[in-house]
Design a protein around this motif. Structure first.
Motif, mmCIF file in Angstrom:
data_model
loop_
_atom_site.group_PDB
_atom_site.id
_atom_site.type_symbol
_atom_site.label_atom_id
_atom_site.label_comp_id
_atom_site.label_asym_id
_atom_site.label_seq_id
_atom_site.Cartn_x
_atom_site.Cartn_y
_atom_site.Cartn_z
ATOM 1 N N PRO A 58 41.100 39.194 28.900
ATOM 2 C CA PRO A 58 42.101 40.059 28.264
ATOM 3 C C PRO A 58 43.143 39.199 27.544
ATOM 4 C CG PRO A 58 42.387 40.028 30.653
ATOM 5 C CD PRO A 58 41.143 39.252 30.352
ATOM 6 N N HIS A 59 43.682 39.717 26.459
ATOM 7 C CA HIS A 59 44.677 38.966 25.693
ATOM 8 C C HIS A 59 46.035 38.965 26.389
ATOM 9 C CE1 HIS A 59 42.237 38.090 22.205
ATOM 10 N NE2 HIS A 59 41.707 39.287 22.358
ATOM 11 N N PHE A 60 46.245 39.903 27.282
ATOM 12 C CA PHE A 60 47.518 39.984 27.986
ATOM 13 C C PHE A 60 47.239 40.119 29.471
ATOM 14 C CE2 PHE A 60 51.155 42.292 29.713
ATOM 15 C CZ PHE A 60 52.182 41.489 29.260
ATOM 16 N N TRP A 61 47.780 39.229 30.244
ATOM 17 C CA TRP A 61 47.604 39.270 31.696
ATOM 18 C C TRP A 61 48.925 39.594 32.350
ATOM 19 C CZ3 TRP A 61 44.270 35.013 34.317
ATOM 20 C CH2 TRP A 61 42.987 35.038 33.788
ATOM 21 N N ARG A 62 48.846 40.360 33.396
ATOM 22 C CA ARG A 62 50.029 40.602 34.216
ATOM 23 C C ARG A 62 49.884 39.770 35.483
ATOM 24 N NH1 ARG A 62 53.451 44.673 32.924
ATOM 25 N NH2 ARG A 62 52.685 46.121 31.378
ATOM 26 N N ALA A 90 47.401 38.097 40.619
ATOM 27 C CA ALA A 90 46.897 38.402 39.282
ATOM 28 C C ALA A 90 46.148 39.729 39.327
ATOM 29 C CB ALA A 90 45.986 37.278 38.804
ATOM 30 N N GLN A 91 45.546 40.094 38.203
ATOM 31 C CA GLN A 91 44.860 41.377 38.109
ATOM 32 C C GLN A 91 43.698 41.494 39.092
ATOM 33 O OE1 GLN A 91 44.206 41.060 33.872
ATOM 34 N NE2 GLN A 91 45.530 42.808 33.506
ATOM 35 N N VAL A 92 42.973 40.414 39.304
ATOM 36 C CA VAL A 92 41.782 40.510 40.151
ATOM 37 C C VAL A 92 41.764 39.506 41.298
ATOM 38 C CG1 VAL A 92 40.333 41.468 38.333
ATOM 39 C CG2 VAL A 92 40.482 39.003 38.599
ATOM 40 N N ALA A 93 42.828 38.738 41.473
ATOM 41 C CA ALA A 93 42.825 37.721 42.522
ATOM 42 C C ALA A 93 44.252 37.420 42.970
ATOM 43 C CB ALA A 93 42.168 36.441 42.014
#
Length: 124
Positions: A58-62, A90-93
């Motif tokens: 993704p171009h933008f990570w939260r 992070a989004q997935v970890a």
């Protein structure tokens, strides 16, 4: 005298994985186990795969990072922040007890000016 332009390094070769691959391939080349042509073929495949993976991100990570701010340097267009003793969600970890993490990136146009304007408005 015109300044010499530094050769551009691809993101793949400039990455930690690319640097590690280069060291391993150099070692194999030094042993005579790998020709320079084979080394370049391996790098071409690596760069292709690296680019495909970057495109999939993704171009933008939260992220949510908690830790101790070690240092920061915000320039006109880019910034670097070092955090120690961090937890990163992070989004997935999630990563805990991270000894040190460095965040670097390009700042949005006018990001620092907006902050400075807010300070002036609240002070005045």
């Amino acid at each position: 005298m015109a300044a010499e332009k530094m050769p551009s390094i691809s993101p793949a070769r400039g990455s930690l994985a690319g640097s590690s691959l280069a060291l391993a391939l150099d070692e194999l080349g030094g042993e005579g186990s790998l020709s320079s042509e084979a080394r370049e073929r391996v790098f071409r495949v690596f760069e292709t795969c690296f680019s495909e993976e970057l495109e999939a991100l993704p171009h933008f990570w939260r992220l949510k990072i908690r830790g101790r701010l070690s240092s920061y340097n915000l320039g006109e267009h880019e910034g670097v922040i070092d955090v120690s003793q961090a937890s990163v969600h992070a989004q997935v970890a999630a990563f805990h007890n991270v000894k040190r993490i460095r965040i670097s990136g390009l700042l949005a146009d006018g990001a620092l000016e907006k902050k400075r304007q807010r300070k002036k408005e609240t002070a005045g």
